[in-house]
Write a protein that holds these residues in place. Structure first.
Motif, PDB file in Angstrom:
ATOM      1  N   TRP A   1     -10.623   2.188 -12.405  1.00 10.62           N
ATOM      2  CA  TRP A   1      -9.521   1.257 -12.161  1.00 10.62           C
ATOM      3  C   TRP A   1      -8.906   0.932 -13.520  1.00 10.62           C
ATOM      4  O   TRP A   1      -9.531   0.261 -14.330  1.00 10.62           O
TER       5      TRP A   1
ATOM      6  N   ASP B   1       6.591  -3.458 -11.313  1.00  9.36           N
ATOM      7  CA  ASP B   1       5.209  -3.915 -11.151  1.00  9.36           C
ATOM      8  C   ASP B   1       5.251  -5.319 -10.566  1.00  9.36           C
ATOM      9  O   ASP B   1       6.316  -5.948 -10.510  1.00  9.36           O
TER      10      ASP B   1
ATOM     11  N   GLU C   1      -0.134  -2.429 -14.368  1.00  6.23           N
ATOM     12  CA  GLU C   1       0.107  -1.302 -15.271  1.00  6.23           C
ATOM     13  C   GLU C   1       0.407  -1.823 -16.676  1.00  6.23           C
ATOM     14  O   GLU C   1       0.792  -2.984 -16.825  1.00  6.23           O
TER      15      GLU C   1
ATOM     16  N   ASN D   1       0.637  -1.887  -5.947  1.00 13.08           N
ATOM     17  CA  ASN D   1       1.347  -0.939  -6.810  1.00 13.08           C
ATOM     18  C   ASN D   1       0.585   0.390  -6.815  1.00 13.08           C
ATOM     19  O   ASN D   1      -0.636   0.414  -6.944  1.00 13.08           O
ATOM     20  N   GLY D   2       1.308   1.479  -6.646  1.00 13.77           N
ATOM     21  CA  GLY D   2       0.667   2.789  -6.646  1.00 13.77           C
ATOM     22  C   GLY D   2       0.217   3.215  -5.261  1.00 13.77           C
ATOM     23  O   GLY D   2      -0.189   4.364  -5.065  1.00 13.77           O
TER      24      GLY D   2
ATOM     25  N   HIS E   1       5.770   2.504  -5.664  1.00 11.85           N
ATOM     26  CA  HIS E   1       5.518   3.135  -6.957  1.00 11.85           C
ATOM     27  C   HIS E   1       6.408   2.516  -8.015  1.00 11.85           C
ATOM     28  O   HIS E   1       7.587   2.268  -7.772  1.00 11.85           O
ATOM     29  N   SER E   2       5.834   2.275  -9.162  1.00 13.05           N
ATOM     30  CA  SER E   2       6.598   1.707 -10.268  1.00 13.05           C
ATOM     31  C   SER E   2       7.777   2.622 -10.591  1.00 13.05           C
ATOM     32  O   SER E   2       7.609   3.842 -10.696  1.00 13.05           O
TER      33      SER E   2
ATOM     34  N   HIS F   1       7.622   5.515 -13.000  1.00 16.54           N
ATOM     35  CA  HIS F   1       6.781   6.685 -12.736  1.00 16.54           C
ATOM     36  C   HIS F   1       7.432   7.643 -11.754  1.00 16.54           C
ATOM     37  O   HIS F   1       6.858   8.691 -11.465  1.00 16.54           O
ATOM     38  N   CYS F   2       8.571   7.244 -11.194  1.00 14.43           N
ATOM     39  CA  CYS F   2       9.121   8.024 -10.079  1.00 14.43           C
ATOM     40  C   CYS F   2       9.994   9.161 -10.576  1.00 14.43           C
ATOM     41  O   CYS F   2      10.907   8.960 -11.373  1.00 14.43           O
TER      42      CYS F   2
END
Lengths: 537, 396
Positions: free
Chosen positions: B23, B99, B117, B239-240, B244-245, B248-249
């Protein structure tokens, strides 16, 4: 639940349910859901009947009688939305069988760990144990078809009945050969004979056979006890068979959830109100007479009390055929068990040297050998309580700390055998109660040496007390034994398994009807649904 | 290779199942026992103790700390009073969520931020015009989440009234075993609960003090598997998993906005400019394309899927997070369920999903993909609010 009144608000209802046990409440809830005006009349100050939680010792909540849950029908939970009304089930993960001078046997949620435990006693038993579980699950699924519908009626030639029988026959036929034979064996054999076809070792055998005698005045070697074994296997929680759990706040919370559900459908519940008789005119029930002499009328009267109480105590003499009355008299109640509830200052130390309390989170069955249980039965046969009884113990405060003050515990011991009819006569139970309680604590002491040091207070309940407190005839916890001649189309008596009675507009909905006892809700539900489909209410 | 949290010496002894996961770069316990069930029930009926140290943690201090955070967050942090905590999210310029986390105001000019994150760069990037110091304190503090109906009694034993009187989303600075701690009445289980921050060096004595007090309350160490079931019941996004943040996409369609995730209540539009404000305002006026909803499986239909194979119904074991397509009755895909679980408390099979706004009305019947005996099929679900479980004790 909303506060209950001690007087009905109306003089007339669509239906009156006598007795606020869980089946009475479930029945009332279903009728209320269908828009009927329903009154539930409960004699005690609290609803629940045998499924009741009470703070007997300040700070300690006992599940006074019924103490674990498994058989409660999942569809009833859903249809009545019982979680919303406060029903919460905590899983029982382990089964622990103490054995003198040994670590004992623990069966865990973890299959591999269970296998290693059983291997200490018999590698053969360890390897066959999962197969047995699977076979019982398959049998349970077959039985589920029976307990979730009204009982088949083999004597009837009505096409609907024949179709029902044919369906069952087809399900039976769909079993492979072995399973069919197994089913027949289960119906006829003793718990020990049945289990010995699979297992060879103690304490596994007696621990499992114990389920075959609970609430039954028979020994583990008495034919017919194998079925009772299955009755305890077919419970399910969230789709998993043989899963048992505790109701959060004690078993009474299940009744309270049913009561709240019923109230949400407009059902009226009165407590502290006894019923002296059912008002019958021209062979038809038209209401009830309360202990104070008041009359309340209804289109339909439904009794959730046991058959003996319903037909022999509440119905005036002469209203029933003598044949029917004789059958009811023959119906076996024969209370065979008692209950000892303890308030403990701390968790007692269990002998056997196991660390921690993980193995105590489920139930603890004390039945180290087959002979131990059979000897306990021997005493009962001749009218004595067992000096060394079979015990099924739970410590619900380990899972649900809300039932005891911080750090303290509640221990509930189901005790068998405690025959209702002791040699001196049932009415002499009060003189024997203390000795009975001491015999139980002495037995607990064998595997819990410091139990007496932990003891704050105790409640000892004999079958005579069960009858006196909640009205179950002879203190039988199932409203009549679950022996084969008293099940399905024979419960309570042949010809009257569909909740109807010889009295017009008088119905039954208690555990004395199909599919029987346990905190199941099924009799209440099936009775209500039958009445609604027949437009009887 | 993950690192050990400051509580590792204790958690590793207790984790008899050896079930760990990574984690945010830390070893984290999935479940202490082979099955998470008892830990879940501890969260709901007694108390569970979870190591939440892997959360990213930042201290933002200085005269402009509140202004900076108001600029970054969807909420006006300048309005947050000392001693309070708030839940919020933060977006990019396009109003797409990056986030979510909490902001605590410890003192006039001192705030603490938690994030799923790494967020240091984003905070610093936006801090150029402000008088602030931003410090990554992720490894400096350990966090213990103590969650469950008996958590108040346990902390009361350790810290006294400072904690028992603590209201929902408030914080207090006190001591445990003479070590300074910050305790917030927050959590991710949707139940009564607290999060205890301590200096990493004090982690073990603080852990021991809480565990000892917890003995009389059936406190259990609890892992992420149990948490995951609890948070699905509570309808909390992750988140995730559920979104998705935006940074990151790879593709635009993967991004979400707070409104689309049911986090519109954290967006305060009418105030000084903040990142994403104009796009979020446009979206608010225009209406969002997606809605975040709860889905409740029709049990009878679900049971029938299994009965076709002569099987008893099988509920998911623990929470799931492999997305499943969601369809309308004509068979057109209208969204996706991103996580779900069987709720042992509510006795319902639940999922959290993003569906087209046109199909998000409560009570609407949709279909979700289900695979039984290798056969892919669809089964009905009813749209509901995502917060399935919301006991009074959480706020009371």
């Amino acid at each position: 639940m909303n506060p209950t009144a001690s007087k009905p608000t109306k003089s007339s209802y669509d239906a009156i349910v006598i007795g606020g046990g869980h089946n009475g409440l479930v029945c009332a809830a279903y009728l209320g859901r269908a828009g009927k005006k329903v009154l539930v009349v409960e004699k005690r100050p609290v609803v629940g009947g045998a499924a009741v939680s009470e703070e007997v010792v300040p700070g300690f909540t006992f599940s006074v009688f019924s103490y674990v849950v498994s058989l409660f029908r999942p569809h009833i939970i859903r249809e009545l939305d019982l979680p919303r009304h406060g029903m919460q089930i905590l899983p029982m993960e382990t089964t622990y069988n103490p054995v003198p001078d040994d670590r004992g046997l623990v069966r865990w949620g973890d299959a591999a760990r269970t296998r290693r435990e059983i291997e200490r006693f018999s590698p053969n038993d360890a390897s066959i144990y999962p197969e047995f579980g699977l076979a019982m699950s398959r049998l349970s699924r077959f039985t589920k078809n029976i307990i979730d519908t009204t009982a088949p009626e083999p004597a009837s030639l009505h096409p609907k009945e024949l179709i029902k029988l044919l369906k069952l026959a087809k399900q039976f036929k769909d079993f492979d050969g072995d399973m069919r034979y197994l089913n027949l064996k289960l119906m006829t054999m003793s718990a020990v004979d049945f289990l010995e076809e699979w297992f060879e070792s103690e304490p596994l055998l007696p621990a499992m056979a114990g389920s075959g005698i609970i609430g039954t005045f028979m020994g583990v070697r008495s034919p017919g006890t194998a079925y009772v074994l299955l009755h305890h296997y077919m419970g399910e929680i969230d789709g998993a068979y043989r899963a048992w759990g505790f109701a959060k706040g004690g078993t009474g919370q299940i009744s309270l959830a049913c009561a709240r559900a019923a109230q949400s459908f407009g059902v009226e519940i009165v407590t502290d109100v006894g019923v002296s008789s059912i008002d019958i005119a021209n062979g038809r029930a038209r209401g009830i007479v309360l202990d104070n002499g008041d009359q309340v009328s209804a289109k339909t009267v439904i009794s959730s009390l046991d058959p003996n109480r319903t037909f022999l105590k509440l119905i005036p003499e002469g209203q029933l055929d003598s044949d029917f009355t004789a059958s009811i008299r023959r119906y076996k109640n024969r209370g065979s068990s008692g209950k000892v509830n303890l308030a403990l200052d701390r968790l007692p130390t269990f002998a056997g040297g196991r660390e921690g309390d993980h193995h105590l989170r489920g139930d603890v069955t004390y039945a180290p050998t087959i002979d131990y249980i059979e000897k306990a039965y021997d005493e009962a046969k001749y009218g004595q309580f067992s000096r060394n009884p079979f015990l099924n113990i739970v410590i619900p405060s380990l899972n649900d700390p809300s039932v005891a003050p911080p750090g303290k515990h509640v221990l509930s011991a189901f005790v068998q055998y405690a025959p209702y009819n002791i040699r001196e006569g049932a009415e002499n139970w009060p003189q024997q109660r203390d000795a009975f309680g001491e015999a139980v604590i002495d037995t607990i002491e064998e595997f819990c040496p410091d139990i007496r040091d932990c003891l704050i207070d105790k409640q000892v309940i004999s079958p005579w007390d069960i009858e006196r407190m909640i009205g179950l005839t002879e203190g039988n916890i199932f409203q009549g034994e679950l022996s084969l001649e008293q099940l399905a189309f024979l419960r309570p008596v042949a010809g009257w398994s569909r909740y109807q009675t010889p009295i017009d507009q008088l119905w039954m909905c208690g555990s004395g009807t199909h599919p029987g006892g346990g905190v199941m809700g099924a009799p209440g539900e099936l009775s209500a649904k039958t009445m609604l489909s027949k437009k009887a209410v | 290779m993950p690192i050990e949290s400051p509580f590792h010496a204790r958690t590793s002894q207790l984790c008899t199942s050896m079930r760990w996961k990574d984690w945010a770069g830390y070893f984290a316990v999935c479940s202490y026992e082979p099955c998470h069930e008892q830990e879940y029930f501890a969260y709901r009926h007694a108390a569970g103790l979870m190591d939440a140290t892997p959360l990213f943690k930042y201290t933002v201090s200085g005269a402009d700390a509140g202004r900076l955070l108001s600029r970054v967050m969807t909420r006006d942090i300048t309005k947050l009073r000392v001693g309070r905590v708030t839940y919020c999210c933060w977006c990019d310029d396009a109003g797409k969520i990056m986030d979510d986390g909490t902001v605590s105001r410890l003192d006039d000019d001192v705030y603490r931020v938690t994030a799923a994150e790494p967020t240091l760069h984003w905070l610093r990037l936006n801090a150029r015009r402000y008088q602030v110091a931003i410090e990554d304190v992720t490894t400096k503090y350990g966090i213990l989440a103590l969650q469950g109906p008996l958590s108040r009694g346990i902390l009361g034993h350790v810290c006294g009234r400072a904690v028992t009187d603590l209201r929902f989303f408030r914080l207090t600075q006190t001591t445990i075993d003479r070590r300074p701690v910050t305790i917030t009445r927050t959590g991710y289980t949707g139940d009564l609960g607290y999060e205890v921050w301590c200096d990493s060096a004090d982690a073990l004595p603080v852990y021991d003090a809480i565990t000892e007090a917890g003995q009389n309350y059936r406190l259990m160490p609890a892992g992420l598997d149990a948490l995951d079931v609890a948070r699905v019941e509570a309808g909390f996004v992750m988140n995730g998993v559920d979104y998705h943040s935006s940074n990151h996409c790879l593709i635009e369609s993967r991004k979400s906005t707070p409104y689309e995730l049911g986090l519109g209540w954290t967006v305060q539009l009418d105030r000084d400019p903040f990142i994403g404000q104009s796009k979020l305002r446009e979206e608010k006026q225009r209406g969002s394309q997606w809605s975040f909803v709860g889905l409740d499986y029709d049990w009878v239909a679900f049971e029938r899927l299994f009965a076709r194979h002569d099987l008893p119904p099988q509920t998911p074991h623990g929470a799931w997070r492999d997305p499943l397509p969601v369809f309308d009755r004509t068979g057109r895909q209208v969204g996706q369920a991103t996580s779900g679980a069987w709720s042992p408390t509510l006795k319902k099979n639940l999922a959290l999903a993003s569906v087209k706004r046109s199909h998000a009305a409560e009570g609407r019947e949709l279909l979700i993909e289900a695979t039984v005996e290798f056969e892919r099929t669809r089964t009905p679900v009813t749209v509901s609010a995502p917060m399935f479980f919301d006991p009074e004790r959480k706020r009371g």
